[in-house]
Motif scaffolding. Structure first.
Motif, PDB file in Angstrom:
ATOM      1  N   PRO A  38       0.828  -1.214   0.000  1.00 11.26           N
ATOM      2  CA  PRO A  38       0.000   0.000   0.000  1.00 11.26           C
ATOM      3  C   PRO A  38       0.855   1.255   0.000  1.00 11.26           C
ATOM      4  N   LEU A  39       0.346   2.321  -0.590  1.00 12.67           N
ATOM      5  CA  LEU A  39       1.040   3.602  -0.583  1.00 12.67           C
ATOM      6  C   LEU A  39       1.185   4.090   0.849  1.00 12.67           C
ATOM      7  N   ALA A  40       2.414   4.502   1.198  1.00  9.91           N
ATOM      8  CA  ALA A  40       2.624   4.967   2.567  1.00  9.91           C
ATOM      9  C   ALA A  40       3.460   6.233   2.640  1.00  9.91           C
ATOM     10  N   CYS A  41       3.814   6.818   1.487  1.00  8.73           N
ATOM     11  CA  CYS A  41       4.608   8.038   1.534  1.00  8.73           C
ATOM     12  C   CYS A  41       4.355   8.881   0.285  1.00  8.73           C
ATOM     13  N   SER A  42       4.852  10.106   0.340  1.00  4.89           N
ATOM     14  CA  SER A  42       4.585  11.077  -0.712  1.00  4.89           C
ATOM     15  C   SER A  42       5.399  10.796  -1.967  1.00  4.89           C
ATOM     16  N   GLY A  43       4.970  11.402  -3.069  1.00  7.29           N
ATOM     17  CA  GLY A  43       5.690  11.290  -4.325  1.00  7.29           C
ATOM     18  C   GLY A  43       6.279  12.617  -4.769  1.00  7.29           C
ATOM     19  N   HIS A  44       6.663  13.468  -3.814  1.00  9.40           N
ATOM     20  CA  HIS A  44       7.280  14.751  -4.126  1.00  9.40           C
ATOM     21  C   HIS A  44       8.792  14.582  -4.036  1.00  9.40           C
ATOM     22  N   SER A  46      12.985  15.377  -5.846  1.00 10.86           N
ATOM     23  CA  SER A  46      13.823  16.250  -6.655  1.00 10.86           C
ATOM     24  C   SER A  46      13.910  15.701  -8.075  1.00 10.86           C
ATOM     25  N   THR A  47      14.322  16.548  -8.994  1.00 11.70           N
ATOM     26  CA  THR A  47      14.431  16.126 -10.394  1.00 11.70           C
ATOM     27  C   THR A  47      15.549  15.117 -10.605  1.00 11.70           C
ATOM     28  N   ASP A  48      16.371  14.874  -9.595  1.00 12.60           N
ATOM     29  CA  ASP A  48      17.411  13.837  -9.693  1.00 12.60           C
ATOM     30  C   ASP A  48      16.812  12.450  -9.900  1.00 12.60           C
ATOM     31  N   ILE A  49      15.528  12.284  -9.595  1.00  7.35           N
ATOM     32  CA  ILE A  49      14.896  10.961  -9.709  1.00  7.35           C
ATOM     33  C   ILE A  49      15.031  10.395 -11.112  1.00  7.35           C
ATOM     34  N   THR A 265      17.340   9.023   5.740  1.00 10.78           N
ATOM     35  CA  THR A 265      16.295   9.946   5.321  1.00 10.78           C
ATOM     36  C   THR A 265      16.704  11.374   5.644  1.00 10.78           C
ATOM     37  N   LYS A 266      15.973  12.319   5.053  1.00  6.44           N
ATOM     38  CA  LYS A 266      16.210  13.733   5.338  1.00  6.44           C
ATOM     39  C   LYS A 266      15.489  14.087   6.648  1.00  6.44           C
ATOM     40  N   PRO A 267      16.212  14.509   7.681  1.00 12.42           N
ATOM     41  CA  PRO A 267      15.563  14.814   8.960  1.00 12.42           C
ATOM     42  C   PRO A 267      14.538  15.935   8.878  1.00 12.42           C
ATOM     43  N   PHE A 268      14.686  16.825   7.898  1.00  7.68           N
ATOM     44  CA  PHE A 268      13.804  17.985   7.831  1.00  7.68           C
ATOM     45  C   PHE A 268      12.564  17.745   6.980  1.00  7.68           C
ATOM     46  N   THR A 269      12.494  16.626   6.237  1.00  8.25           N
ATOM     47  CA  THR A 269      11.278  16.298   5.485  1.00  8.25           C
ATOM     48  C   THR A 269      10.824  14.858   5.686  1.00  8.25           C
ATOM     49  N   GLY A 270      11.719  13.986   6.104  1.00  4.52           N
ATOM     50  CA  GLY A 270      11.393  12.562   6.213  1.00  4.52           C
ATOM     51  C   GLY A 270      11.552  11.811   4.909  1.00  4.52           C
ATOM     52  N   GLY A 271      11.787  12.513   3.797  1.00  3.07           N
ATOM     53  CA  GLY A 271      11.938  11.851   2.514  1.00  3.07           C
ATOM     54  C   GLY A 271      13.208  11.016   2.447  1.00  3.07           C
ATOM     55  N   GLY A 272      13.114   9.859   1.798  1.00  3.52           N
ATOM     56  CA  GLY A 272      14.286   8.995   1.760  1.00  3.52           C
ATOM     57  C   GLY A 272      14.514   8.297   0.437  1.00  3.52           C
ATOM     58  N   ILE A 273      13.754   8.641  -0.598  1.00  3.91           N
ATOM     59  CA  ILE A 273      13.874   7.917  -1.861  1.00  3.91           C
ATOM     60  C   ILE A 273      15.280   8.067  -2.447  1.00  3.91           C
ATOM     61  N   LEU A 274      15.735   9.300  -2.594  1.00  2.72           N
ATOM     62  CA  LEU A 274      17.050   9.525  -3.205  1.00  2.72           C
ATOM     63  C   LEU A 274      18.186   9.109  -2.279  1.00  2.72           C
ATOM     64  N   TYR A 275      18.046   9.364  -0.975  1.00  2.00           N
ATOM     65  CA  TYR A 275      19.094   8.952  -0.040  1.00  2.00           C
ATOM     66  C   TYR A 275      19.221   7.425  -0.023  1.00  2.00           C
ATOM     67  N   GLY A 276      18.089   6.731  -0.031  1.00  2.00           N
ATOM     68  CA  GLY A 276      18.133   5.275  -0.016  1.00  2.00           C
ATOM     69  C   GLY A 276      18.782   4.703  -1.260  1.00  2.00           C
ATOM     70  N   MET A 277      18.466   5.279  -2.422  1.00  2.00           N
ATOM     71  CA  MET A 277      19.063   4.763  -3.653  1.00  2.00           C
ATOM     72  C   MET A 277      20.541   5.143  -3.756  1.00  2.00           C
ATOM     73  N   THR A 278      20.914   6.289  -3.194  1.00  2.00           N
ATOM     74  CA  THR A 278      22.336   6.643  -3.128  1.00  2.00           C
ATOM     75  C   THR A 278      23.089   5.632  -2.282  1.00  2.00           C
ATOM     76  N   ALA A 279      22.518   5.266  -1.128  1.00  2.00           N
ATOM     77  CA  ALA A 279      23.150   4.279  -0.259  1.00  2.00           C
ATOM     78  C   ALA A 279      23.203   2.907  -0.929  1.00  2.00           C
TER      79      ALA A 279
END
Length: 360
Positions: A38-44, A46-49, A265-279
């Motif tokens: 199920p969807l559990a997070c936002s899809g906002h 950066s253009t780096d995606i 994840t980013k502490p100031f937004t909670g977003g982790g898509i790019l950080y996770g893929m970088t790791a």
């Protein structure tokens, strides 16, 4: 026996499975349900995606282009402090289809991706890792030289391998108003304790409303206040955990964590898509499944890549709890055209951004 077993096929897990398979390793990846749900997070994002998906995927995934954010200390009627660029700051994407696209990339690279397979036990041994996997036909045993825990904030791999927990887990909720909105700005409300609420225009897909807050806070009540202030009725309500603050160690002898499981994840937004893929990329470059000692190289590599951004992100987050007059003063002073990258807080000190500040 596989070289790597990947538990969880979100962005971090799918990226690692793809890159490891491309590197010639035998990889199996397990997703307990259907990839993307199920969807559990936002899809906002950066253009780096777009550097992580096939070129032809953009037309299917892109929902809206965003050029900035309006920050509010109060509700929708409070003063707005805009931060913007002349070019796109970020994009809004179909979050479910992103996961499916990344999983397909892993399959095409040669990884075995098994949906509806739940890893119920992880047994780290001297020479390998034994996983017990449950599906509709019963359980089966799978062996791998190493296991990548990409299974989210409440990671089973983390727990069963005795790895430490993230610094904190926030509670996030979101829902959608189906009315189309292709606005250029997201709205950020510094009204939730120690975090924030948001409104994201998603083009023809409608508008996303969301909120995150620490445990014990009445998140649902705060969310109801947010949507009432905007006078909207939302649908498809969902919630999830937001991990903040990586633990001091994200690997054991033959297991390692990536993405939300490691609180990358980013502490100031909670977003982790790019950080996770970088790791995930750091892990593929560093880890040799025949050499457990190489996990220390992964630990060093991902921290070298992300720790400064995460540390500065913690300082930004502290501003969410400042007294309202101080927040207003800071927002007024800093708002306007920016040269900051939304995934890299250190870009605040870039020549581009400092030139924008000086030029006002």
């Amino acid at each position: 026996m596989y070289d790597f077993a990947v538990v969880g096929v979100g962005p971090a897990g799918a990226r690692f499975a793809r890159r490891a398979a491309e590197a010639g390793y035998d990889v199996v990846a397990f997703e307990r349900g259907t990839v993307g749900t199920p969807l559990a997070c936002s899809g906002h994002v950066s253009t780096d995606i777009w550097g992580y998906v096939p070129d032809d995927a953009k037309s299917e995934l892109l929902q809206n282009r965003v050029y900035g954010a309006r920050f509010h200390v109060g509700g929708p009627d409070s003063a707005a402090h805009p931060f913007y660029k002349r070019e796109e700051v970020s994009n809004v994407i179909d979050r479910v289809e992103l996961d499916r696209t990344l999983a397909d990339c892993a399959r095409e690279a040669g990884a075995d991706v098994w949906e509806q397979h739940t890893v119920v036990d992880v047994d780290e041994r001297a020479e390998d890792v034994a996983l017990t996997v449950s599906n509709e036909d019963g359980t089966e045993a799978v062996r791998a030289k190493m296991v990548a825990g990409c299974d989210g904030p409440t990671s089973r791999v983390r727990k069963q391998c005795g790895l430490p927990e993230p610094g904190e887990i926030l509670h996030g909720v979101l829902a959608f108003d189906p009315a189309p909105d292709d606005g250029d700005f997201v709205d950020v409300h510094l009204t939730a304790p120690r975090f924030f609420a948001w409104r994201i225009p998603r083009g023809d897909a409608g508008v996303e409303y969301g909120l995150g807050a620490p445990p014990g806070t009445s998140v649902n009540e705060l969310f109801d206040r947010l949507t009432a202030a905007y006078d909207v009725d939302t649908e498809h309500f969902c919630s999830g955990a937001i991990p903040i603050g990586p633990p001091e160690r994200v690997h054991s002898r033959r297991a390692f964590l990536i993405g939300d499981a490691a609180a990358q994840t980013k502490p100031f937004t909670g977003g982790g898509i790019l950080y996770g893929m970088t790791a995930a990329d750091c892990a593929v470059d560093a880890v040799d499944p025949d050499d457990p000692g190489s996990l220390r190289d992964y630990e060093s590599a991902w921290r070298a890549e992300l720790s400064r951004e995460i540390a500065l992100g913690r300082w930004i987050r502290r501003a969410y709890s400042l007294p309202e007059p101080v927040q207003q003063l800071g927002l007024r002073a800093l708002s306007g055209e920016i040269g900051v990258h939304m995934d890299r807080p250190t870009s605040f000190f870039s020549r581009e951004h400092l030139a924008k500040l000086v030029g006002r």
